[in-house]
Scaffold this active site. Structure first.
Site, PDB file in Angstrom:
ATOM      1  N   GLY A   1       0.390  -0.948   0.167  1.00 32.84           N
ATOM      2  CA  GLY A   1       0.008  -0.109  -0.013  1.00 32.84           C
ATOM      3  C   GLY A   1       1.238   0.840  -0.102  1.00 32.84           C
ATOM      4  N   CYS A   2       1.879   1.257   1.009  1.00 32.90           N
ATOM      5  CA  CYS A   2       2.300   2.403   0.508  1.00 32.90           C
ATOM      6  C   CYS A   2       3.922   2.792  -0.203  1.00 32.90           C
ATOM      7  CB  CYS A   2       3.335   2.058   2.367  1.00 32.90           C
ATOM      8  SG  CYS A   2       2.861   1.861   3.897  1.00 32.90           S
TER       9      CYS A   2
END
Length: 214
Positions: free
Chosen positions: A108-109
């Site tokens: 996600g990051c």
């Protein structure tokens, strides 16, 4: 047949248990040996006991204020991916996007960082700076920025002091550091707070929409 003496028949009447001895035992206080032939035990203080509470064991947890829209957030100075000190005050006079994310190299990051990278020219056109903050150290940030060609600043908040001071909420009952983005105007006042852990790319859409309206 010989009968037992009265003392053997009625020991509980002739040698009643002292209430004081019972209390002493419950409090762990040594007592003298009982003179009764039926109670030869000696009670002693237990080898270990519960510690007496001290002031240090009753410390209250630190409470940090939460940054809200229309306020000026706490200032900070952190090291960037090159090991240089960077202060928030350095960017005063222009809009700033400060986004807190859980960790480098997570799916996600990475997706979020690359989305900021791909829209970086739009942020520059709006006159805004982009700053990413996580608890990773400067070496991790340097490798992360190099691998994905990130053109913006990544700051190392080891110990999560700034995250706590800004009041960034955690997710999954505190198990996962929160993903939260702030947009500050040129005066350093918060104009947008956006939180979305599981749709990281939406942070870019929401921040650009706000910046274009300033």
């Amino acid at each position: 047949m010989a009968s037992l003496p009265l003392s053997a028949k009625l020991p509980h009447l002739l040698h009643p248990k002292s209430p004081k001895s019972s209390l002493s035992h419950s409090l762990g206080i040594p007592t003298k040996p009982s003179k009764s032939p039926f109670c030869p035990l000696i009670f002693r203080r237990p080898s270990s006991s519960l510690p007496t509470p001290t002031h240090s064991s009753r410390l209250k947890p630190l409470v940090f204020a939460k940054v809200t829209k229309g306020t000026v957030p706490p200032a900070f100075t952190l090291k960037d991916q090159e090991g240089r000190n960077v202060s928030l005050s350095k960017f005063k006079g222009k809009p700033v996007v400060v986004y807190f994310y859980p960790a480098d190299e997570t799916p996600g990051c990475t997706k979020q960082a690359c989305a900021f990278r791909d829209s970086y020219e739009k942020f520059k056109k709006a006159g805004a700076e982009v700053i990413g903050i996580s608890s990773n150290d400067t070496t991790s940030h340097k490798n992360f920025a190099k691998k994905y060609r990130l053109p913006f600043t990544l700051l190392s908040d080891e110990g999560e002091k700034v995250r706590k001071e800004w009041g960034v909420p955690a997710d999954l009952f505190g198990a996962l550091p929160g993903r939260q983005t702030y947009v500050l105007d040129k005066n350093g006042v918060v104009q947008l707070i956006y939180n979305n852990q599981f749709q990281p790319e939406k942070h870019i859409d929401e921040t650009l929409k706000l910046l274009q309206s300033l």
